[in-house]
Design a protein around this motif. Structure first.
Motif, PDB file in Angstrom:
ATOM      1  N   GLN A   1     -70.736  35.476 168.279  1.00 52.65           N
ATOM      2  CA  GLN A   1     -70.030  36.593 168.901  1.00 52.65           C
ATOM      3  C   GLN A   1     -70.255  37.855 168.079  1.00 52.65           C
ATOM      4  OE1 GLN A   1     -65.869  35.621 169.100  1.00 52.65           O
ATOM      5  NE2 GLN A   1     -66.098  34.275 170.877  1.00 52.65           N
ATOM      6  N   TYR A   2     -70.363  38.969 168.776  1.00 57.41           N
ATOM      7  CA  TYR A   2     -70.374  40.288 168.148  1.00 57.41           C
ATOM      8  C   TYR A   2     -69.166  41.079 168.638  1.00 57.41           C
ATOM      9  CZ  TYR A   2     -75.257  39.623 166.737  1.00 57.41           C
ATOM     10  OH  TYR A   2     -76.408  39.150 166.163  1.00 57.41           O
ATOM     11  N   HIS A   3     -68.571  41.853 167.732  1.00 57.90           N
ATOM     12  CA  HIS A   3     -67.520  42.793 168.103  1.00 57.90           C
ATOM     13  C   HIS A   3     -68.115  44.186 167.993  1.00 57.90           C
ATOM     14  CE1 HIS A   3     -63.210  44.501 167.427  1.00 57.90           C
ATOM     15  NE2 HIS A   3     -63.602  44.622 168.684  1.00 57.90           N
ATOM     16  N   ILE A   4     -68.056  44.936 169.091  1.00 60.80           N
ATOM     17  CA  ILE A   4     -68.649  46.264 169.168  1.00 60.80           C
ATOM     18  C   ILE A   4     -67.516  47.272 169.305  1.00 60.80           C
ATOM     19  CG2 ILE A   4     -70.347  47.694 170.370  1.00 60.80           C
ATOM     20  CD1 ILE A   4     -71.212  44.919 171.712  1.00 60.80           C
ATOM     21  N   VAL A   5     -67.387  48.175 168.335  1.00 52.66           N
ATOM     22  CA  VAL A   5     -66.276  49.132 168.359  1.00 52.66           C
ATOM     23  C   VAL A   5     -66.798  50.539 168.080  1.00 52.66           C
ATOM     24  CG1 VAL A   5     -64.510  47.472 167.688  1.00 52.66           C
ATOM     25  CG2 VAL A   5     -65.772  48.691 165.923  1.00 52.66           C
ATOM     26  N   GLY A   6     -66.124  51.511 168.677  1.00 52.89           N
ATOM     27  CA  GLY A   6     -66.453  52.912 168.475  1.00 52.89           C
ATOM     28  C   GLY A   6     -65.469  53.773 169.223  1.00 52.89           C
ATOM     29  N   PRO A   7     -65.628  55.097 169.166  1.00 50.84           N
ATOM     30  CA  PRO A   7     -64.688  55.998 169.851  1.00 50.84           C
ATOM     31  C   PRO A   7     -64.578  55.746 171.351  1.00 50.84           C
ATOM     32  CG  PRO A   7     -66.087  57.218 168.332  1.00 50.84           C
ATOM     33  CD  PRO A   7     -66.646  55.839 168.399  1.00 50.84           C
ATOM     34  N   LYS A   8     -65.659  55.243 171.992  1.00 44.49           N
ATOM     35  CA  LYS A   8     -65.647  55.046 173.442  1.00 44.49           C
ATOM     36  C   LYS A   8     -65.973  53.614 173.840  1.00 44.49           C
ATOM     37  CE  LYS A   8     -66.833  59.852 174.478  1.00 44.49           C
ATOM     38  NZ  LYS A   8     -67.766  60.759 175.202  1.00 44.49           N
ATOM     39  N   VAL A   9     -65.903  52.688 172.901  1.00 43.50           N
ATOM     40  CA  VAL A   9     -66.233  51.303 173.227  1.00 43.50           C
ATOM     41  C   VAL A   9     -65.417  50.351 172.373  1.00 43.50           C
ATOM     42  CG1 VAL A   9     -68.179  51.288 171.612  1.00 43.50           C
ATOM     43  CG2 VAL A   9     -68.107  49.618 173.448  1.00 43.50           C
TER      44      VAL A   9
END
Length: 214
Positions: free
Chosen positions: A18-26
């Motif tokens: 699994q990958y966790h993808i995080v950012g200001p819009k995701v």
């Protein structure tokens, strides 16, 4: 996890993660499974879901890999804009694209050695030389909620090696500084097998948060 095509007879599981993808819009989670076929090919299945550009997104991927070459990439994406399906089939003289929102098929001028990137973090990256430039087919999710792609070049430089903690334990990773076709800079950490452990760019960071070897 859901998949476009279930495993076929003769396919054997190799790894899951699994990958966790995080950012200001995701903020999304990508689950993936890697299988190996009796003919030696690899099949990657991915299920990515979360929030992107302020809307709920569910994205399924089916990738056929032979050697170090992606031969086929299928994507099914569901957003408030509807369902978008695309298939990219790589040939020696170009990439055949089918799209449920565009009648017929079209051939894109991209060589067979083109690197296929995105929007799945689990797509393998084969960066061998310390510095290089390679044609790329870059598939991405547009703010409209639709899938899009571009053909160009990526440039990369080996920036050194770092020890990163991950579900696989402490990994000795190569760090690559990558320049995409639009001039954006990325930092990618990979294992010797090409598995992405971490990917950073201006708008998001993806981290490997689960891993199991079969």
């Amino acid at each position: 996890m859901a998949s476009i095509h279930p495993p076929r007879p003769g396919e054997h599981p190799r790894a899951t993660g699994q990958y966790h993808i995080v950012g200001p819009k995701v903020d999304a989670l990508e689950e993936w499974e890697l299988y190996v076929g009796s003919d030696g090919s690899s099949v990657l299945r991915a299920d990515q879901q979360g929030v992107e550009f302020g809307q709920e997104v569910r994205r399924l991927g089916h990738v056929v890999v032979v050697g170090e070459r992606v031969e086929r990439l299928q994507l099914h994406q569901r957003t408030p804009a509807g369902v978008h399906r695309q298939t990219y089939t790589v040939y020696e003289d170009g990439v055949l694209v089918t799209d449920n929102r565009t009648p017929g098929r079209r051939m894109v001028d991209a060589p067979s050695e083109a690197l296929v990137v995105g929007p799945l973090i689990s797509l393998p990256l084969w960066l061998r030389e310390e510095r290089g430039r390679r044609p790329v087919l870059w598939v991405y999710a547009a703010p409209t909620g639709l899938l899009a792609s571009a053909v160009g070049h990526v440039e990369w430089t080996l920036a050194g090696y770092e020890e990163l903690s991950s579900p696989m334990g402490t990994q000795h990773c190569a760090r690559w500084d990558l320049l995409d076709p639009w001039g954006n800079r990325h930092a990618v950490w990979t294992t010797d097998q090409g598995r992405v452990v971490r990917w950073e760019q201006a708008n998001w960071t993806a981290s490997l948060v689960a891993w199991r070897e079969e």
